[in-house]
Design an enzyme around this catalytic site. Structure first.
Site, PDB file in Angstrom:
ATOM      1  N   ASP A 107      -3.449   2.364  -1.628  1.00 44.01           N
ATOM      2  CA  ASP A 107      -3.228   3.692  -1.055  1.00 44.01           C
ATOM      3  C   ASP A 107      -3.141   3.637   0.470  1.00 44.01           C
ATOM      4  O   ASP A 107      -2.355   4.354   1.084  1.00 44.01           O
ATOM      5  CB  ASP A 107      -4.388   4.629  -1.435  1.00 44.01           C
ATOM      6  CG  ASP A 107      -4.374   4.938  -2.920  1.00 44.01           C
ATOM      7  OD1 ASP A 107      -3.444   4.459  -3.604  1.00 44.01           O
ATOM      8  OD2 ASP A 107      -5.285   5.634  -3.389  1.00 44.01           O
ATOM      9  N   TYR A 126       0.183   2.738   1.676  1.00 41.80           N
ATOM     10  CA  TYR A 126       1.089   3.866   1.466  1.00 41.80           C
ATOM     11  C   TYR A 126       0.868   4.922   2.566  1.00 41.80           C
ATOM     12  O   TYR A 126       1.828   5.400   3.190  1.00 41.80           O
ATOM     13  CB  TYR A 126       0.836   4.471   0.076  1.00 41.80           C
ATOM     14  CG  TYR A 126       1.567   5.767  -0.165  1.00 41.80           C
ATOM     15  CD1 TYR A 126       2.886   5.770  -0.612  1.00 41.80           C
ATOM     16  CD2 TYR A 126       0.947   6.994   0.067  1.00 41.80           C
ATOM     17  CE1 TYR A 126       3.561   6.967  -0.818  1.00 41.80           C
ATOM     18  CE2 TYR A 126       1.612   8.190  -0.127  1.00 41.80           C
ATOM     19  CZ  TYR A 126       2.921   8.169  -0.576  1.00 41.80           C
ATOM     20  OH  TYR A 126       3.579   9.343  -0.768  1.00 41.80           O
ATOM     21  N   LEU A 132      -3.239  17.832   0.436  1.00 41.64           N
ATOM     22  CA  LEU A 132      -4.046  18.107   1.628  1.00 41.64           C
ATOM     23  C   LEU A 132      -3.588  17.229   2.777  1.00 41.64           C
ATOM     24  O   LEU A 132      -3.086  16.130   2.571  1.00 41.64           O
ATOM     25  CB  LEU A 132      -5.519  17.779   1.344  1.00 41.64           C
ATOM     26  CG  LEU A 132      -6.218  18.646   0.303  1.00 41.64           C
ATOM     27  CD1 LEU A 132      -7.577  18.054  -0.036  1.00 41.64           C
ATOM     28  CD2 LEU A 132      -6.393  20.061   0.829  1.00 41.64           C
ATOM     29  N   GLU A 164     -16.908  18.642  -0.277  1.00 38.75           N
ATOM     30  CA  GLU A 164     -16.796  18.157  -1.652  1.00 38.75           C
ATOM     31  C   GLU A 164     -16.384  16.699  -1.635  1.00 38.75           C
ATOM     32  O   GLU A 164     -15.673  16.266  -0.725  1.00 38.75           O
ATOM     33  CB  GLU A 164     -15.711  18.961  -2.400  1.00 38.75           C
ATOM     34  CG  GLU A 164     -15.966  20.447  -2.389  1.00 38.75           C
ATOM     35  CD  GLU A 164     -14.876  21.230  -3.126  1.00 38.75           C
ATOM     36  OE1 GLU A 164     -13.990  20.606  -3.739  1.00 38.75           O
ATOM     37  OE2 GLU A 164     -14.934  22.469  -3.061  1.00 38.75           O
ATOM     38  N   LYS A 179     -14.112  13.681  -2.594  1.00 39.75           N
ATOM     39  CA  LYS A 179     -12.702  13.586  -2.969  1.00 39.75           C
ATOM     40  C   LYS A 179     -12.612  12.578  -4.119  1.00 39.75           C
ATOM     41  O   LYS A 179     -12.708  11.365  -3.914  1.00 39.75           O
ATOM     42  CB  LYS A 179     -11.858  13.148  -1.775  1.00 39.75           C
ATOM     43  CG  LYS A 179     -10.373  13.184  -2.066  1.00 39.75           C
ATOM     44  CD  LYS A 179      -9.574  12.987  -0.793  1.00 39.75           C
ATOM     45  CE  LYS A 179      -8.088  13.175  -1.023  1.00 39.75           C
ATOM     46  NZ  LYS A 179      -7.520  12.351  -2.060  1.00 39.75           N
ATOM     47  N   ASP A 195     -11.271  10.235  -6.895  1.00 37.85           N
ATOM     48  CA  ASP A 195     -10.045   9.450  -6.995  1.00 37.85           C
ATOM     49  C   ASP A 195      -9.582   9.430  -8.451  1.00 37.85           C
ATOM     50  O   ASP A 195      -9.931   8.544  -9.227  1.00 37.85           O
ATOM     51  CB  ASP A 195     -10.323   8.026  -6.498  1.00 37.85           C
ATOM     52  CG  ASP A 195      -9.054   7.337  -6.043  1.00 37.85           C
ATOM     53  OD1 ASP A 195      -7.984   7.979  -6.075  1.00 37.85           O
ATOM     54  OD2 ASP A 195      -9.130   6.155  -5.675  1.00 37.85           O
ATOM     55  N   ARG A 203      -0.018  17.705 -11.871  1.00 36.90           N
ATOM     56  CA  ARG A 203       0.551  18.325 -10.689  1.00 36.90           C
ATOM     57  C   ARG A 203       2.078  18.191 -10.644  1.00 36.90           C
ATOM     58  O   ARG A 203       2.771  19.076 -10.171  1.00 36.90           O
ATOM     59  CB  ARG A 203      -0.059  17.702  -9.432  1.00 36.90           C
ATOM     60  CG  ARG A 203       0.496  18.330  -8.181  1.00 36.90           C
ATOM     61  CD  ARG A 203      -0.304  17.968  -6.964  1.00 36.90           C
ATOM     62  NE  ARG A 203      -0.083  16.588  -6.558  1.00 36.90           N
ATOM     63  CZ  ARG A 203      -0.551  16.067  -5.446  1.00 36.90           C
ATOM     64  NH1 ARG A 203      -1.288  16.802  -4.654  1.00 36.90           N
ATOM     65  NH2 ARG A 203      -0.309  14.826  -5.133  1.00 36.90           N
ATOM     66  N   TYR A 220     -12.616  21.678  -9.081  1.00 37.67           N
ATOM     67  CA  TYR A 220     -12.905  21.944  -7.673  1.00 37.67           C
ATOM     68  C   TYR A 220     -12.260  23.223  -7.147  1.00 37.67           C
ATOM     69  O   TYR A 220     -12.322  23.511  -5.967  1.00 37.67           O
ATOM     70  CB  TYR A 220     -12.522  20.756  -6.789  1.00 37.67           C
ATOM     71  CG  TYR A 220     -11.097  20.243  -6.945  1.00 37.67           C
ATOM     72  CD1 TYR A 220     -10.008  21.024  -6.592  1.00 37.67           C
ATOM     73  CD2 TYR A 220     -10.867  18.966  -7.427  1.00 37.67           C
ATOM     74  CE1 TYR A 220      -8.722  20.557  -6.730  1.00 37.67           C
ATOM     75  CE2 TYR A 220      -9.575  18.481  -7.562  1.00 37.67           C
ATOM     76  CZ  TYR A 220      -8.507  19.280  -7.211  1.00 37.67           C
ATOM     77  OH  TYR A 220      -7.232  18.814  -7.352  1.00 37.67           O
ATOM     78  N   LYS A 280     -13.543  22.238   3.097  1.00 37.07           N
ATOM     79  CA  LYS A 280     -12.803  23.491   2.912  1.00 37.07           C
ATOM     80  C   LYS A 280     -13.555  24.640   3.581  1.00 37.07           C
ATOM     81  O   LYS A 280     -14.780  24.684   3.539  1.00 37.07           O
ATOM     82  CB  LYS A 280     -12.693  23.808   1.408  1.00 37.07           C
ATOM     83  CG  LYS A 280     -12.067  22.701   0.588  1.00 37.07           C
ATOM     84  CD  LYS A 280     -12.185  22.977  -0.915  1.00 37.07           C
ATOM     85  CE  LYS A 280     -11.501  21.857  -1.701  1.00 37.07           C
ATOM     86  NZ  LYS A 280     -11.691  21.982  -3.153  1.00 37.07           N
ATOM     87  N   LYS A 307     -10.528  10.828   4.880  1.00 43.60           N
ATOM     88  CA  LYS A 307     -10.385   9.626   4.041  1.00 43.60           C
ATOM     89  C   LYS A 307     -11.308   8.518   4.532  1.00 43.60           C
ATOM     90  O   LYS A 307     -11.366   8.257   5.741  1.00 43.60           O
ATOM     91  CB  LYS A 307      -8.936   9.120   4.101  1.00 43.60           C
ATOM     92  CG  LYS A 307      -7.920  10.131   3.582  1.00 43.60           C
ATOM     93  CD  LYS A 307      -7.689   9.996   2.106  1.00 43.60           C
ATOM     94  CE  LYS A 307      -6.688   8.948   1.816  1.00 43.60           C
ATOM     95  NZ  LYS A 307      -5.750   9.111   0.801  1.00 43.60           N
ATOM     96  N   CYS A 335     -10.714 -34.774  -2.992  1.00 38.74           N
ATOM     97  CA  CYS A 335     -11.593 -34.015  -2.097  1.00 38.74           C
ATOM     98  C   CYS A 335     -11.015 -34.006  -0.682  1.00 38.74           C
ATOM     99  O   CYS A 335     -10.700 -35.068  -0.137  1.00 38.74           O
ATOM    100  CB  CYS A 335     -12.981 -34.653  -2.098  1.00 38.74           C
ATOM    101  SG  CYS A 335     -14.064 -33.971  -0.828  1.00 38.74           S
ATOM    102  N   CYS A 368     -13.685 -36.210   1.690  1.00 40.20           N
ATOM    103  CA  CYS A 368     -13.949 -37.648   1.572  1.00 40.20           C
ATOM    104  C   CYS A 368     -12.821 -38.386   0.858  1.00 40.20           C
ATOM    105  O   CYS A 368     -12.826 -39.610   0.794  1.00 40.20           O
ATOM    106  CB  CYS A 368     -15.267 -37.893   0.859  1.00 40.20           C
ATOM    107  SG  CYS A 368     -15.212 -37.532  -0.900  1.00 40.20           S
ATOM    108  N   CYS A 400     -16.522 -32.608  -6.537  1.00 39.67           N
ATOM    109  CA  CYS A 400     -16.366 -33.902  -5.892  1.00 39.67           C
ATOM    110  C   CYS A 400     -17.602 -34.698  -6.310  1.00 39.67           C
ATOM    111  O   CYS A 400     -18.729 -34.268  -6.062  1.00 39.67           O
ATOM    112  CB  CYS A 400     -16.323 -33.735  -4.372  1.00 39.67           C
ATOM    113  SG  CYS A 400     -16.526 -35.290  -3.509  1.00 39.67           S
ATOM    114  N   CYS A 423     -20.122 -37.953   0.014  1.00 39.83           N
ATOM    115  CA  CYS A 423     -19.117 -37.099   0.659  1.00 39.83           C
ATOM    116  C   CYS A 423     -19.776 -36.349   1.826  1.00 39.83           C
ATOM    117  O   CYS A 423     -20.817 -35.700   1.651  1.00 39.83           O
ATOM    118  CB  CYS A 423     -18.576 -36.103  -0.365  1.00 39.83           C
ATOM    119  SG  CYS A 423     -17.535 -34.838   0.359  1.00 39.83           S
TER     120      CYS A 423
END
Ligand code: IVH
Length: 692
Positions: A38, A41, A88, A124, A126, A128, A147, A239, A304, A328, A422, A425, A440, A445
């Site tokens: 996100d 984006y 929002l 409130e 948020k 996800d 939506r 909400y 709000k 955010k 390795c 060594c 190893c 080593c």
């Protein structure tokens, strides 16, 4: 006015951003399968917003900055929303949130005058998840819609009806108050525990893991066959109240939330009404810190204005209300370039692949490296040097590479092969039958030597201040140290000649090493680096057998008979002391005069027999180990985490948030310092007043 002359490259950039954003919108909203986090984006949208703000003539009504969501799928019947489902505006940090608050306060002063009352905000979480609109008519669920593009959504009534928390019929205590028609809006989500369970089942069935709870919730909700949705354990937080016909009317958002709750619909219990921006900020920062204490994912806080008349006066922009903002949280996932994969060798010889990344700011810090655990993980994730990868850093968890962004993989990018030798060594790396890890096997080593000695010197073992991994590595490379036994005959004159070492630092190092001779036997045992033997086992051996000689001479059976020492540890300890190589190292330590005696057997009554007490934070007069010893010495158990079996949690200064939250959630009694002392003396759990 002179028309805005927009350079061609800006026009091209705006076009390119719009194409990219449209592509990611389709993946996110229509296919529930985003390619990028996100935050990446949001960054694209931000760039576009900035260009549009600089060049307003470029703004078009179909620009992604002016629209929300994605087109509704043809697989579901379209539902036109009574009022658009808007999104929002975001505040990406504290400064942006404050700027929004100041603008809002100024607008309200313009509208209401200088002596207007202060602003009440509803804060409130948020959630996800997936936005949903649910309509009831005559108390019956008639419609649920996603939506979609904000104007038209998808009809998912049958799916939403399967959610345990969504009543088919409203059974309010006072039926007269139920409106003839009402719409609630909220977020459908998948609880983290449900998501983890689902993924365990996927894995057990040999199927691909789901990426995150949000996309899985979206995919589960938009099933053609609602009986599949029913198996997915989806949940809901409401909400907002939408359209209402008949029934009561409200002056404040918080009142309408209480009303929604009274109708038997779920409203998040963390919602709070506050006054003024400072309190808003407190809420935001508190949840930013504690977001992982919840059983559902949140990606911010929605703030709000509570007063509905004020909302009306403030109004909307084309896309979002002016009376609300989404603060955010800093992103926990970002994409970056995987430069290379290297392998590090630990003190046991374990070869761990890790990612070298183009540094990226994620989860509150800049990440340039991330573990890839082992070959199985690299193969499962199929990340290849040159890939764009998603990096995740959540809370206190170490950064991890989630997976590649396949859409951005260059052609012919070769798969990564685990190295055969390795890197330190040159010895062969071998993967034992049934083991996920390569090792190893060359005990000489230098990487292993360094790891073993640095572990010996570390805080949980001999605690030699000033002897960190870098110095140890230097001394090993110069041949000053081969094993831990050499520490006590270290050639300080040679060290004094080395660059970066002055008389003071050499003196400090010498005395830190000297002091370590007196450390408790349990610390020495931890420092010896015996497979499977941790601090608890080391303490038991030291207390029960009383001397290193006795531990060395003990049979597997003798050790396994000690409560708390299993056969695996007993065998491992026995095997350790049977090796001639280890005997030679122990001989050097004996020669150097280290403390080999165990502690005096405490003569305390077993007042805590059968009790499980978790300690968190710092207590006066006790280190963490001492507090735990005080509990185990009295017959109690003191594990590192809170569960249903915990009898009490002792809370000192600076306790771990998750332990405290869990204790409160489970109703486990909480003890402060005084409560702890009382518990030790009497075995009685007397909770601190006002806590737990
Ligand atoms: S209020 C006009 N409150 O975040 C106001 N949204 O871009 C509409 N969300 O689409 C949203 N938790 O899906 C609101 N407590 C909350 C929320 C919330 C999650 C989602 C919602 C919305 C998006 C904001």
């Amino acid at each position: 006015m002179i028309p805005d002359e927009v350079p061609a490259e800006v026009v091209a950039e705006v076009e390119a951003l719009r194409t990219q954003i449209a592509h990611h919108n389709r993946l996110y909203h229509e296919q529930d399968a985003p390619e990028i986090p996100d935050a990446d984006y949001d960054d694209l949208v931000r760039q576009l917003n900035e260009l549009e703000a600089l060049h307003p003539s470029l703004v078009t009504s179909d620009s992604p900055t002016q629209t929300v969501g994605g087109a509704p799928s043809v697989a579901f019947a379209p539902v036109e929303h009574r009022t658009p489902m808007m999104s929002l505006d975001n505040a990406m940090d504290r400064a942006e949130l404050e700027a929004w608050g100041v603008r809002l306060e100024r607008r309200l002063t313009d509208l209401e005058g200088d002596d207007r009352p202060p602003v009440s905000f509803v804060c409130e979480l948020k959630i996800d998840g997936v936005a949903i609109s649910i309509t009831y008519e005559d108390g019956r669920l008639v419609r649920a819609a996603t939506r979609g593009d904000g104007r038209v959504g998808e009809d998912v009534t049958a799916n939403v009806a399967t959610l345990a928390e969504v009543p088919e019929r409203i059974e309010a205590p006072d039926a007269a108050t139920v409106p003839d028609l009402f719409e609630v809006r909220g977020e459908v989500y998948m609880p983290v525990a449900v998501f983890d369970d689902l993924n365990e089942r996927q894995e057990a069935a040999g199927l691909r893991r789901y990426v995150n709870p949000r996309n899985t919730a979206a995919g589960s909700l938009r099933q053609k066959d609602a009986s599949i949705t029913a198996t997915r354990g989806l949940a809901l937080w409401c909400y907002q109240l939408g359209a209402v016909e008949g029934g009561p009317s409200f002056g404040a958002h918080s009142e309408s939330l209480r009303f929604i709750e009274s109708l038997g619909l779920p409203v998040n219990p963390e919602i709070t009404v506050v006054t003024g921006l400072d309190e808003v900020l407190d809420y935001c920062l508190r949840w930013q810190e504690h977001r992982h204490a919840l059983d559902y994912e949140i990606d911010g806080v929605v703030v709000k204005v509570d007063d509905l008349a004020r909302r009306e006066a403030l109004g909307f922009t084309s896309k979002a209300p002016r009376w609300a903002i989404a603060y955010k949280f800093p992103p926990e996932e970002r994409t970056t370039r995987l430069r290379d994969i290297e392998v590090s060798i630990g003190r046991t010889g374990k070869a761990t692949p890790f990612a070298i990344l183009e540094p990226v700011f994620v989860g509150g810090s800049t990440v340039g490296m991330a573990t890839l655990h082992n070959q199985i993980q690299v193969e499962a994730k199929d990340v290849r040097p040159g890939d764009t990868v998603i990096v995740r850093k959540a809370g206190d968890v170490i950064p991890e590479v989630v997976g590649p962004v396949l859409a951005e993989r260059p052609d012919d990018l070769a798969r990564w092969e685990f190295p055969s030798h390795c890197p330190r060594c040159g010895g062969l790396l071998t993967r034992l039958e049934g083991e996920g890890h390569h090792f190893c096997t060359n005990l000489d080593c230098p990487a292993q030597r360094t790891g073993r000695i640095a572990h010996f010197a570390s805080r949980g073992a001999m605690d030699i201040e000033g002897l960190g991994e870098q110095r140890v590595q230097l001394f090993v490379e110069l041949g000053l140290l081969d094993d831990i036994g050499d520490l006590y005959t270290l050639d300080f004159d040679r060290i004094l000649e080395l660059e970066g070492f002055g008389q003071t630092s050499v003196d400090n190092l010498r005395s830190a090493i000297d002091v370590s001779r007196e450390r408790p036997l349990a610390n020495l045992l931890v420092g010896l680096n015996i497979r499977h033997l941790g601090p608890t086992g080391a303490r038991l051996l030291a207390t029960e057998l009383g001397h290193l000689d006795a531990i060395e001479a003990a049979t597997v059976e003798t050790m396994a008979a000690i409560d708390g020492i299993g056969p695996t540890i007993a065998e491992s300890v026995h095997e350790f002391f049977a090796s001639e190589r280890n005997q030679a190292v122990v001989a050097k330590l004996r020669e150097a005069g280290l403390n080999l005696e165990g502690p005096e057997r405490p003569d305390v009554p077993a007042t805590l027999d059968g009790l499980t007490i978790v300690v968190t934070g710092t207590l006066d007069g006790y280190t963490r180990d001492e507090a735990e010893e005080a509990i185990t010495g009295r017959g109690g158990k003191s594990p590192g985490s809170v569960s249903k079996k915990t009898d009490a949690v002792v809370v000192g200064e600076g306790p771990g948030a998750s332990k405290l939250t869990k204790a409160t959630d489970l109703g486990v009694p909480i003890l402060d310092q005084a409560g702890f002392e009382h518990l030790l003396a009497t075995g009685e759990i007397r909770p601190t007043e006002g806590a737990g």
